[in-house]
Design a protein around this motif. Structure first.
Motif, PDB file in Angstrom:
ATOM      1  N   HIS A 292      -9.744  -2.572   0.418  1.00 52.24           N
ATOM      2  CA  HIS A 292      -8.918  -3.733   0.751  1.00 52.24           C
ATOM      3  C   HIS A 292      -9.560  -5.032   0.267  1.00 52.24           C
ATOM      4  O   HIS A 292      -8.859  -5.952  -0.178  1.00 52.24           O
ATOM      5  CB  HIS A 292      -8.668  -3.777   2.257  1.00 52.24           C
ATOM      6  CG  HIS A 292      -7.916  -2.602   2.772  1.00 52.24           C
ATOM      7  ND1 HIS A 292      -6.618  -2.342   2.416  1.00 52.24           N
ATOM      8  CD2 HIS A 292      -8.288  -1.586   3.600  1.00 52.24           C
ATOM      9  CE1 HIS A 292      -6.203  -1.232   3.013  1.00 52.24           C
ATOM     10  NE2 HIS A 292      -7.199  -0.759   3.727  1.00 52.24           N
ATOM     11  N   ARG A 293     -10.878  -5.108   0.347  1.00 48.58           N
ATOM     12  CA  ARG A 293     -11.558  -6.297  -0.163  1.00 48.58           C
ATOM     13  C   ARG A 293     -11.381  -6.410  -1.669  1.00 48.58           C
ATOM     14  O   ARG A 293     -11.201  -7.516  -2.213  1.00 48.58           O
ATOM     15  CB  ARG A 293     -13.045  -6.253   0.218  1.00 48.58           C
ATOM     16  CG  ARG A 293     -13.291  -6.394   1.717  1.00 48.58           C
ATOM     17  CD  ARG A 293     -14.743  -6.638   2.026  1.00 48.58           C
ATOM     18  NE  ARG A 293     -15.609  -5.501   1.738  1.00 48.58           N
ATOM     19  CZ  ARG A 293     -15.880  -4.529   2.611  1.00 48.58           C
ATOM     20  NH1 ARG A 293     -15.349  -4.559   3.835  1.00 48.58           N
ATOM     21  NH2 ARG A 293     -16.690  -3.537   2.280  1.00 48.58           N
ATOM     22  N   GLU A 294     -11.406  -5.271  -2.360  1.00 47.63           N
ATOM     23  CA  GLU A 294     -11.174  -5.262  -3.798  1.00 47.63           C
ATOM     24  C   GLU A 294      -9.773  -5.765  -4.130  1.00 47.63           C
ATOM     25  O   GLU A 294      -9.581  -6.562  -5.062  1.00 47.63           O
ATOM     26  CB  GLU A 294     -11.371  -3.851  -4.356  1.00 47.63           C
ATOM     27  CG  GLU A 294     -11.122  -3.741  -5.845  1.00 47.63           C
ATOM     28  CD  GLU A 294     -11.165  -2.317  -6.350  1.00 47.63           C
ATOM     29  OE1 GLU A 294     -10.976  -2.115  -7.571  1.00 47.63           O
ATOM     30  OE2 GLU A 294     -11.378  -1.383  -5.541  1.00 47.63           O
TER      31      GLU A 294
ATOM     32  N   ILE B  20      -3.628  -0.614  -8.201  1.00 48.65           N
ATOM     33  CA  ILE B  20      -5.051  -0.478  -7.914  1.00 48.65           C
ATOM     34  C   ILE B  20      -5.230   0.819  -7.127  1.00 48.65           C
ATOM     35  O   ILE B  20      -4.612   1.004  -6.070  1.00 48.65           O
ATOM     36  CB  ILE B  20      -5.586  -1.650  -7.074  1.00 48.65           C
ATOM     37  CG1 ILE B  20      -5.267  -2.984  -7.723  1.00 48.65           C
ATOM     38  CG2 ILE B  20      -7.096  -1.501  -6.852  1.00 48.65           C
ATOM     39  CD1 ILE B  20      -5.663  -4.177  -6.879  1.00 48.65           C
ATOM     40  N   ARG B  21      -6.061   1.707  -7.650  1.00 51.76           N
ATOM     41  CA  ARG B  21      -6.296   2.971  -6.961  1.00 51.76           C
ATOM     42  C   ARG B  21      -7.375   2.796  -5.895  1.00 51.76           C
ATOM     43  O   ARG B  21      -8.363   2.093  -6.108  1.00 51.76           O
ATOM     44  CB  ARG B  21      -6.718   4.050  -7.952  1.00 51.76           C
ATOM     45  CG  ARG B  21      -6.824   5.441  -7.342  1.00 51.76           C
ATOM     46  CD  ARG B  21      -7.194   6.477  -8.381  1.00 51.76           C
ATOM     47  NE  ARG B  21      -8.565   6.299  -8.848  1.00 51.76           N
ATOM     48  CZ  ARG B  21      -9.636   6.797  -8.219  1.00 51.76           C
ATOM     49  NH1 ARG B  21      -9.486   7.469  -7.088  1.00 51.76           N
ATOM     50  NH2 ARG B  21     -10.840   6.603  -8.706  1.00 51.76           N
TER      51      ARG B  21
ATOM     52  N   ARG C  16      -3.656   8.325  -6.052  1.00 49.39           N
ATOM     53  CA  ARG C  16      -3.545   9.138  -7.263  1.00 49.39           C
ATOM     54  C   ARG C  16      -3.202   8.252  -8.457  1.00 49.39           C
ATOM     55  O   ARG C  16      -2.141   7.637  -8.496  1.00 49.39           O
ATOM     56  CB  ARG C  16      -2.481  10.221  -7.074  1.00 49.39           C
ATOM     57  CG  ARG C  16      -2.836  11.257  -6.006  1.00 49.39           C
ATOM     58  CD  ARG C  16      -1.788  12.354  -5.911  1.00 49.39           C
ATOM     59  NE  ARG C  16      -0.507  11.858  -5.446  1.00 49.39           N
ATOM     60  CZ  ARG C  16       0.648  12.018  -6.084  1.00 49.39           C
ATOM     61  NH1 ARG C  16       0.683  12.658  -7.236  1.00 49.39           N
ATOM     62  NH2 ARG C  16       1.768  11.541  -5.570  1.00 49.39           N
ATOM     63  N   GLN C  17      -4.097   8.214  -9.423  1.00 47.65           N
ATOM     64  CA  GLN C  17      -3.894   7.338 -10.572  1.00 47.65           C
ATOM     65  C   GLN C  17      -2.662   7.728 -11.371  1.00 47.65           C
ATOM     66  O   GLN C  17      -1.926   6.865 -11.860  1.00 47.65           O
ATOM     67  CB  GLN C  17      -5.122   7.367 -11.477  1.00 47.65           C
ATOM     68  CG  GLN C  17      -5.103   6.314 -12.569  1.00 47.65           C
ATOM     69  CD  GLN C  17      -5.122   4.903 -12.015  1.00 47.65           C
ATOM     70  OE1 GLN C  17      -5.993   4.553 -11.234  1.00 47.65           O
ATOM     71  NE2 GLN C  17      -4.148   4.078 -12.405  1.00 47.65           N
TER      72      GLN C  17
ATOM     73  N   THR D  15       0.847  -1.188   0.000  1.00 48.75           N
ATOM     74  CA  THR D  15       0.000   0.000   0.000  1.00 48.75           C
ATOM     75  C   THR D  15       0.888   1.245   0.000  1.00 48.75           C
ATOM     76  O   THR D  15       1.980   1.245   0.551  1.00 48.75           O
ATOM     77  CB  THR D  15      -0.935   0.032   1.220  1.00 48.75           C
ATOM     78  OG1 THR D  15      -0.178   0.210   2.424  1.00 48.75           O
ATOM     79  CG2 THR D  15      -1.746  -1.254   1.326  1.00 48.75           C
ATOM     80  N   GLY D  16       0.398   2.298  -0.649  1.00 48.74           N
ATOM     81  CA  GLY D  16       1.230   3.492  -0.768  1.00 48.74           C
ATOM     82  C   GLY D  16       2.490   3.209  -1.558  1.00 48.74           C
ATOM     83  O   GLY D  16       3.549   3.776  -1.288  1.00 48.74           O
ATOM     84  N   GLY D  17       2.368   2.359  -2.570  1.00 48.09           N
ATOM     85  CA  GLY D  17       3.551   1.918  -3.319  1.00 48.09           C
ATOM     86  C   GLY D  17       3.943   2.811  -4.473  1.00 48.09           C
ATOM     87  O   GLY D  17       4.814   2.441  -5.256  1.00 48.09           O
TER      88      GLY D  17
END
Length: 249
Positions: A67-69, A57-58, A39-40, A12-14
């Motif tokens: 998170h489920r997505e 994944i945005r 931010r895409q 996350t935050g990658g």
């Protein structure tokens, strides 16, 4: 053979800072990397820089639906994941008496809530023997001016790591906390330090670090690689401080 050959890592935050440096290093070490961010455009740039082993994944880490997505996509695309790095975070330096409810909620929402529900969602999709890395902070152990709320969020991260190290033990999933000291990332600008003052700010911070400088994102990434790979196979439940010795002073 590279140390993460065939592994799937979710970060996350990658798209920037420590998360981006870790994603890039993990990909270089053979992993398929899934990064998230808000931010895409930044995600697109990060994926291009990392290469074909990356996808993005945005979404907002404070939203459990995101998170489920992510977990669903990882299952469908890769059959599961091996590494989860909860790195997304935010910090606003404000004296406690001036902290607004919105500021408090934003920091706990992203830093603590984001990590908690991220692990809750991805946990069932993690393969046995995997690794969870929660990015904490030096601030959870060392009192820093204006950091009370941020420190509280990172102290929660430490409590999560210790609890989950036990909860996941039957699946041999290792859970550790990685705590950076001041690091040369975009977050310095987000702290409210004006561009013309950042040199002096960095010099002041470096003076409080025994090694005499700020950390580099790549140095934190290598510490994360240790925790993620077989090199750290007998390490769980620790707080790995990568702070140039700042916690000692």
């Amino acid at each position: 053979m590279t140390s993460l050959n065939g592994k799937v890592a979710v970060i996350t935050g990658g798209n920037s800072g420590i998360g981006f440096a870790s994603a890039k290093l993990f990909a270089e070490q053979g992993a398929q990397v899934v990064i998230t961010g808000r931010r895409q455009d930044a995600l697109n740039d990060a994926v291009e820089a990392i290469g074909p082993a990356a996808m993005a994944i945005r979404g907002d880490v404070a939203d459990p639906a995101h998170h489920r997505e992510v977990a669903d996509l990882v299952r469908e695309r890769f059959g599961g994941a091996d590494i989860y790095m909860a790195n997304a975070g935010v910090n606003t330096i404000t004296p406690s008496g001036a902290v607004s409810e919105a500021e408090y909620d934003a920091q706990f929402g992203i830093n603590a809530r984001g990590a908690f529900f991220g692990v809750q969602a991805i946990g069932p999709a993690l393969r046995d023997g995997g690794s969870i890395i929660l990015v904490g902070s030096l601030a959870s152990d060392k009192v820093l001016e204006g950091h009370a709320v941020y420190a509280g969020t990172k102290a929660a991260i430490g409590a999560f790591a210790r609890s989950w190290a036990i909860e996941f033990r039957d699946r041999r999933i290792r859970v550790n906390m990685l705590s950076p000291g001041p690091t040369e990332t975009e977050i310095l600008g987000k702290l409210g330090v004006a561009p013309e003052e950042r040199g002096a700010f960095a010099e002041m911070m470096a003076g409080a670090i025994p090694l005499g400088r700020l950390g580099r994102p790549e140095e934190l990434a290598h510490a994360a690689l240790f925790l993620a790979s077989s090199a750290g196979s007998f390490v769980t439940g620790i707080n790995l401080r990568v702070d140039g010795g700042m916690a000692l002073l």
